[in-house]
Design a protein around this motif. Structure first.
Motif, PDB file in Angstrom:
ATOM      1  N   TYR A  52     142.457 -51.964  64.402  1.00  0.00           N
ATOM      2  CA  TYR A  52     141.179 -52.041  63.611  1.00  0.00           C
ATOM      3  C   TYR A  52     141.075 -52.999  62.463  1.00  0.00           C
ATOM      4  O   TYR A  52     140.265 -52.693  61.667  1.00  0.00           O
ATOM      5  CB  TYR A  52     140.607 -50.480  63.415  1.00  0.00           C
ATOM      6  CG  TYR A  52     140.371 -49.888  64.591  1.00  0.00           C
ATOM      7  CD1 TYR A  52     139.049 -49.913  65.131  1.00  0.00           C
ATOM      8  CD2 TYR A  52     141.251 -49.061  65.169  1.00  0.00           C
ATOM      9  CE1 TYR A  52     138.716 -49.110  66.192  1.00  0.00           C
ATOM     10  CE2 TYR A  52     140.957 -48.166  66.465  1.00  0.00           C
ATOM     11  CZ  TYR A  52     139.604 -48.255  66.877  1.00  0.00           C
ATOM     12  OH  TYR A  52     139.065 -47.549  67.738  1.00  0.00           O
ATOM     13  N   ILE A 104     137.511 -55.039  61.255  1.00  0.00           N
ATOM     14  CA  ILE A 104     136.685 -54.440  61.281  1.00  0.00           C
ATOM     15  C   ILE A 104     135.900 -54.409  59.758  1.00  0.00           C
ATOM     16  O   ILE A 104     134.506 -54.117  59.499  1.00  0.00           O
ATOM     17  CB  ILE A 104     136.542 -52.997  61.786  1.00  0.00           C
ATOM     18  CG1 ILE A 104     137.240 -52.155  60.927  1.00  0.00           C
ATOM     19  CG2 ILE A 104     136.852 -52.984  63.350  1.00  0.00           C
ATOM     20  CD1 ILE A 104     136.971 -50.688  61.346  1.00  0.00           C
ATOM     21  N   ASN A 128     132.320 -55.963  58.968  1.00  0.00           N
ATOM     22  CA  ASN A 128     131.423 -55.644  59.910  1.00  0.00           C
ATOM     23  C   ASN A 128     130.154 -55.302  59.041  1.00  0.00           C
ATOM     24  O   ASN A 128     130.510 -54.315  58.163  1.00  0.00           O
ATOM     25  CB  ASN A 128     131.941 -54.621  60.946  1.00  0.00           C
ATOM     26  CG  ASN A 128     132.719 -55.423  62.014  1.00  0.00           C
ATOM     27  OD1 ASN A 128     133.044 -56.505  61.947  1.00  0.00           O
ATOM     28  ND2 ASN A 128     132.840 -54.371  63.241  1.00  0.00           N
ATOM     29  N   HIS A 185     134.457 -48.571  55.814  1.00  0.00           N
ATOM     30  CA  HIS A 185     135.176 -48.830  57.170  1.00  0.00           C
ATOM     31  C   HIS A 185     136.564 -48.266  57.099  1.00  0.00           C
ATOM     32  O   HIS A 185     137.276 -47.523  58.107  1.00  0.00           O
ATOM     33  CB  HIS A 185     135.364 -50.208  57.725  1.00  0.00           C
ATOM     34  CG  HIS A 185     134.137 -50.806  58.344  1.00  0.00           C
ATOM     35  ND1 HIS A 185     133.368 -50.491  59.379  1.00  0.00           N
ATOM     36  CD2 HIS A 185     133.257 -52.023  57.894  1.00  0.00           C
ATOM     37  CE1 HIS A 185     132.676 -51.179  59.947  1.00  0.00           C
ATOM     38  NE2 HIS A 185     132.323 -52.024  58.925  1.00  0.00           N
ATOM     39  N   THR A 211     136.061 -47.027  70.085  1.00  0.00           N
ATOM     40  CA  THR A 211     135.362 -47.917  68.873  1.00  0.00           C
ATOM     41  C   THR A 211     134.164 -47.562  68.329  1.00  0.00           C
ATOM     42  O   THR A 211     133.926 -47.685  67.115  1.00  0.00           O
ATOM     43  CB  THR A 211     135.340 -49.352  69.628  1.00  0.00           C
ATOM     44  OG1 THR A 211     134.580 -49.543  70.572  1.00  0.00           O
ATOM     45  CG2 THR A 211     136.698 -49.989  69.772  1.00  0.00           C
ATOM     46  N   THR A 219     134.527 -47.849  64.546  1.00  0.00           N
ATOM     47  CA  THR A 219     134.047 -49.053  64.091  1.00  0.00           C
ATOM     48  C   THR A 219     132.634 -48.781  63.568  1.00  0.00           C
ATOM     49  O   THR A 219     132.122 -49.408  62.505  1.00  0.00           O
ATOM     50  CB  THR A 219     133.982 -50.196  65.083  1.00  0.00           C
ATOM     51  OG1 THR A 219     135.285 -50.383  65.475  1.00  0.00           O
ATOM     52  CG2 THR A 219     133.685 -51.607  64.612  1.00  0.00           C
ATOM     53  N   TYR A 220     131.841 -47.755  64.281  1.00  0.00           N
ATOM     54  CA  TYR A 220     130.319 -47.783  63.729  1.00  0.00           C
ATOM     55  C   TYR A 220     130.591 -46.698  62.565  1.00  0.00           C
ATOM     56  O   TYR A 220     131.162 -45.503  62.706  1.00  0.00           O
ATOM     57  CB  TYR A 220     129.790 -47.031  64.901  1.00  0.00           C
ATOM     58  CG  TYR A 220     128.338 -46.593  64.457  1.00  0.00           C
ATOM     59  CD1 TYR A 220     127.491 -47.612  63.707  1.00  0.00           C
ATOM     60  CD2 TYR A 220     127.659 -45.669  65.371  1.00  0.00           C
ATOM     61  CE1 TYR A 220     126.255 -46.868  63.436  1.00  0.00           C
ATOM     62  CE2 TYR A 220     126.440 -45.409  65.373  1.00  0.00           C
ATOM     63  CZ  TYR A 220     125.583 -45.898  64.288  1.00  0.00           C
ATOM     64  OH  TYR A 220     124.110 -45.818  64.264  1.00  0.00           O
ATOM     65  N   THR A 228     139.962 -53.429  72.271  1.00  0.00           N
ATOM     66  CA  THR A 228     139.465 -52.626  70.914  1.00  0.00           C
ATOM     67  C   THR A 228     139.358 -53.744  70.018  1.00  0.00           C
ATOM     68  O   THR A 228     138.077 -53.872  69.398  1.00  0.00           O
ATOM     69  CB  THR A 228     140.466 -51.698  70.261  1.00  0.00           C
ATOM     70  OG1 THR A 228     140.715 -50.540  71.277  1.00  0.00           O
ATOM     71  CG2 THR A 228     140.029 -51.092  69.166  1.00  0.00           C
ATOM     72  N   ASN A 271     135.502 -54.597  68.660  1.00  0.00           N
ATOM     73  CA  ASN A 271     135.102 -54.357  67.124  1.00  0.00           C
ATOM     74  C   ASN A 271     134.307 -55.526  66.801  1.00  0.00           C
ATOM     75  O   ASN A 271     133.501 -55.267  65.940  1.00  0.00           O
ATOM     76  CB  ASN A 271     136.575 -54.417  66.321  1.00  0.00           C
ATOM     77  CG  ASN A 271     137.230 -53.336  66.462  1.00  0.00           C
ATOM     78  OD1 ASN A 271     136.742 -52.359  66.859  1.00  0.00           O
ATOM     79  ND2 ASN A 271     138.592 -53.387  66.209  1.00  0.00           N
ATOM     80  N   TRP A 298     130.655 -55.232  67.112  1.00  0.00           N
ATOM     81  CA  TRP A 298     130.036 -54.506  66.073  1.00  0.00           C
ATOM     82  C   TRP A 298     129.720 -55.069  64.659  1.00  0.00           C
ATOM     83  O   TRP A 298     129.569 -54.486  63.761  1.00  0.00           O
ATOM     84  CB  TRP A 298     130.635 -53.130  65.743  1.00  0.00           C
ATOM     85  CG  TRP A 298     130.402 -52.305  66.988  1.00  0.00           C
ATOM     86  CD1 TRP A 298     131.234 -51.972  68.206  1.00  0.00           C
ATOM     87  CD2 TRP A 298     129.741 -51.045  67.001  1.00  0.00           C
ATOM     88  NE1 TRP A 298     131.089 -50.847  69.077  1.00  0.00           N
ATOM     89  CE2 TRP A 298     129.925 -50.345  68.156  1.00  0.00           C
ATOM     90  CE3 TRP A 298     128.771 -50.629  66.445  1.00  0.00           C
ATOM     91  CZ2 TRP A 298     129.199 -49.278  68.638  1.00  0.00           C
ATOM     92  CZ3 TRP A 298     128.013 -49.366  66.518  1.00  0.00           C
ATOM     93  CH2 TRP A 298     128.373 -48.875  67.778  1.00  0.00           C
ATOM     94  N   HIS A 299     130.225 -56.516  64.749  1.00  0.00           N
ATOM     95  CA  HIS A 299     130.201 -57.241  63.487  1.00  0.00           C
ATOM     96  C   HIS A 299     129.007 -57.482  63.010  1.00  0.00           C
ATOM     97  O   HIS A 299     128.795 -57.347  61.667  1.00  0.00           O
ATOM     98  CB  HIS A 299     130.928 -58.514  63.946  1.00  0.00           C
ATOM     99  CG  HIS A 299     131.245 -59.704  62.770  1.00  0.00           C
ATOM    100  ND1 HIS A 299     130.076 -60.509  62.460  1.00  0.00           N
ATOM    101  CD2 HIS A 299     132.016 -59.620  61.767  1.00  0.00           C
ATOM    102  CE1 HIS A 299     130.604 -60.961  61.201  1.00  0.00           C
ATOM    103  NE2 HIS A 299     131.864 -60.572  60.890  1.00  0.00           N
TER     104      HIS A 299
END
Length: 537
Positions: A38, A41, A44, A108, A150, A154-155, A399, A403, A406-407
């Protein structure tokens, strides 16, 4: 594998370090693996519900808001109605905001840190269940980097998933191995923290029961589970209190229960299994057809999985088969709240269920390998380790790629639409982005699609469409904008945004009486949310 490598390295160090290395190196390796998977991220953007929960959340601006976090639903700080009560999620957001402001890195990192802790706790849970450390480590490694998770990591707004799982895992680990009264009361405290993080923690008594089923020799005696009564009582009280709390949703639910002839949740099970085995075409929200025939092939496939799982649990209770039975029971308990209620499925719903399934499969596979003769057993072990490491590398790459989806908002929403999802709420958010950029024609198109795809149930779509139409040409579009503002208010009579916009609309046209009427209603609605007027930092 990790143990042998640790032992080789330990030979070069003082003797007192050997035991410590064997204990802590697996945790360090899991943590490092998560951090690497990760690592891309941290730039993001805020997406989707991040804008309500973080970006425009007025409760995060002041420490004085802490009591309000425990008195209101999770989106109250953004003046949006919601059915979710998650004060610990909001509290962690407030602490992060006060320390780092709207730092993308900070928010994050909070999610990554929680996921790292959960990966380590998954390894510890397997050990406490009596599973072999090597098998547990490999399962934890796969779970830690699986791209299916993710969405939960990631969110930023999905932090509640990792947070409540943290308390659930701590609670189960505390209970093991003997489920003594003292352990049960400590676990009850952890369950309470989980309930304040996400509603799904109400399944904790069932998860604890699945572990008791595995470790108790009297697993088939009903009275064996009486010791869990404090947890069951706490869950029951929580359900009653949540039903009494005056939280409501602004948008009609998409839920179509099975009692109304929808068997989509059976069809969802093969989809989840496919995503675990082959995580391709991942996206936010999977829209399922309305399966109203139980003999549909997709529904029958789900029923077949349920029957096979039930036979495994009921008929196979040998030492070699119990770990898999436990994994199935864990999966069922963790997935219970999201089964049978919706025509949508989400990847983050598998964050907790997949954990137990992977641990159970890993230990079952290990026990099967142990039955082989020595030369073959070693070869199979080596091949299994190599295969899992290759799978880990592949999953880590997937993954990393996921990621990037979700950028930013454009990449995120285009990925949803790429696979045919209408995602009405996503179109509202994309329209909002276009409006901010001054691309009004594109924004209007997205709002109209959102209204059409949702069967005209989203208040915000009408509200934002009205504002965009007025920004394009306030005179020409005034009549249409007013219709949309009135529709927005009809869908959500407590919408602070719609009320304020109606007040502004009439104020600009010299109708002071109506402007004052809607402004007073907006102030009353804001008082219900217990939030101050919007401000910036």
């Amino acid at each position: 594998m990790v143990k042998s490598l640790t032992q080789r390295f330990a030979r070069t160090l003082p003797a007192e370090w050997h035991a410590r290395l064997e204990t802590y190196v697996p945790y360090a390796f899991l943590a490092l693996t998560v951090l690497v998977a990760y690592a891309n991220i941290y730039d993001n953007a805020f997406l989707y519900d991040d804008e309500t929960l973080i970006l425009h959340n007025q409760f995060l601006r002041h420490w004085d808001s802490v009591p309000l976090l425990f008195q209101t639903q999770v989106m109250a700080g953004g003046n949006v109605t919601s059915i979710y009560y998650r004060p610990l999620q909001s509290l962690l957001y407030l602490i992060t905001f006060q320390i780092a402001g709207l730092s993308l890195f900070a928010f994050h990192f909070l999610n990554v840190a929680l996921h790292t802790a959960n990966a380590c706790l998954t390894y510890r849970l397997g050990q406490k269940l009596g599973f072999k450390s090597g098998a547990v480590f490999l399962a934890s490694l796969l779970w830690a980097v699986h791209p299916l998770h993710t969405e939960a990591v990631t969110y930023m707004s999905a932090m509640a998933d990792a947070l409540h799982v943290l308390f659930i895992l701590l609670g189960v680990i505390v209970l093991l191995p003997d489920f003594s009264p003292r352990r049960i009361w400590i676990a009850a405290g952890l369950m309470m923290l989980g309930l304040l993080s996400k509603e799904s923690a109400v399944t904790f008594p069932l998860l604890a029961a699945s572990c008791l089923y595995l470790v108790s020799k009297k697993r088939l005696q009903f009275k064996t589970y009486f010791c869990l009564w404090p947890l069951a009582v706490m869950g029951g009280i929580y359900v009653v209190l949540r039903l009494l709390l005056p939280f409501e949703t602004a948008e009609p639910s998409d839920i179509t229960p099975m009692s109304q002839g929808n068997y989509a949740s059976f069809a969802a099970l093969p989809v989840y299994l496919r995503l675990l085995l082959w995580p391709a075409e991942l996206r936010f929200g999977y829209e399922l057809p309305l399966y109203n025939q139980i003999w549909h092939p997709a529904v029958l496939a789900g029923l077949g999985l349920i029957i096979a799982a039930a036979l495994q649990v009921v008929r196979r209770q040998t030492p070699h088969s119990l770990p898999l039975s436990w994994g199935i029971l864990w999966f069922v308990a963790a997935h219970l709240l999201t089964f049978g209620i919706d025509t949508l499925l989400y990847e983050h719903w598998m964050y907790l269920p997949s954990l137990g399934l992977l641990l159970g499969l890993a230990q079952t596979s290990n026990l099967q390998i142990e039955t082989l003769k020595a030369p073959l057993k070693r070869q199979v072990y080596h091949c299994t380790i190599a295969a899992v490491l290759c799978a880990t590398a592949l999953l880590g790459i997937l993954t990393w790629k996921q990621n990037r989806i979700w950028h930013d908002p454009i990449a995120f929403y285009e990925n949803i639409f790429r696979y045919g999802g209408s995602a009405a709420k996503a179109r509202v958010n994309l329209g909002t982005l276009y409006t901010k950029r001054g691309e009004y024609t594109k924004a209007v198109e997205q709002y109209r699609l959102a209204i059409a795809n949702s069967n005209d149930t989203i208040s915000m779509a009408h509200n934002n469409l009205a504002q965009t139409l007025l920004a394009m040409d306030s005179r020409k579009n005034a009549a249409e904008a007013l219709r949309h503002l009135q529709r927005a208010l009809a869908l959500d009579p407590k919408s602070v945004m719609a009320l304020n916009n109606l007040a502004d609309f009439y104020a600009k046209r010299g109708d002071a009486k109506k402007a004052r009427h809607y402004r007073n209603r907006a102030d009353a609605a804001r008082q219900a949310f217990k939030t101050p007027p919007q401000e910036t930092r």
